[in-house]
Design an enzyme around this catalytic site. Sequence first.
Site, PDB file in Angstrom:
ATOM      1  N   GLY A  28      -4.448  33.139  71.167  1.00 63.87           N
ATOM      2  CA  GLY A  28      -4.705  31.732  71.388  1.00 63.87           C
ATOM      3  C   GLY A  28      -3.416  31.045  71.784  1.00 63.87           C
ATOM      4  O   GLY A  28      -2.326  31.631  71.721  1.00 63.87           O
ATOM      5  N   TYR A  29      -3.545  29.793  72.194  1.00 69.05           N
ATOM      6  CA  TYR A  29      -2.411  29.041  72.712  1.00 69.05           C
ATOM      7  C   TYR A  29      -2.167  27.781  71.899  1.00 69.05           C
ATOM      8  O   TYR A  29      -3.089  26.996  71.680  1.00 69.05           O
ATOM      9  CB  TYR A  29      -2.643  28.701  74.191  1.00 69.05           C
ATOM     10  CG  TYR A  29      -2.534  29.935  75.028  1.00 69.05           C
ATOM     11  CD1 TYR A  29      -1.321  30.307  75.592  1.00 69.05           C
ATOM     12  CD2 TYR A  29      -3.617  30.790  75.190  1.00 69.05           C
ATOM     13  CE1 TYR A  29      -1.191  31.473  76.311  1.00 69.05           C
ATOM     14  CE2 TYR A  29      -3.490  31.966  75.914  1.00 69.05           C
ATOM     15  CZ  TYR A  29      -2.279  32.294  76.467  1.00 69.05           C
ATOM     16  OH  TYR A  29      -2.146  33.462  77.173  1.00 69.05           O
TER      17      TYR A  29
END
Length: 157
Positions: A28-29
């Site tokens: 994820g970011y």
Amino acid sequence: MAQETERKFLVAGDFIPYATAAIPIAQGYLCTDPERTVRVRRAGDRAYLTIKSAPDERGWSRYEFEQPIPVDDAQELLSMCVGHRIEKVRHLVPGGDGHTWEVDVFSGANAGLTVAEIELQDADEPLTLPPWVGREVTGDAHYYNSALSTRPYTEWA
């Protein structure tokens, strides 16, 4: 900080017979700014925090800072990420030229997408493409993992 040079292609054939490993990845970011991304990745029993700069004008090279982190910390950070979590299985496929192809088979919101990447020593290094490699998408921002986290493949394919 290391310079990363890689090229990315869609997969157009069966690579599985050549794969030597398959690693489940969840990532994820924390930041998906066009000038930088901050990624959290769990790959098998390991985890990493990675910061990448914007790519060069060809989309081949960028600066990358990557550090291993505890898996428990990665799980906590993944819960704080923006957009969709990237779920994929990375298959490692040895190339005939001494390189290893990383073939990502996406699932979840990016199901149906399979991308092959190869890291090179420099942008002008000659490259022999295996027969299962299709159209090059290096530099096409649609195929950046950070973009797939905010606008998944199933929404535009």
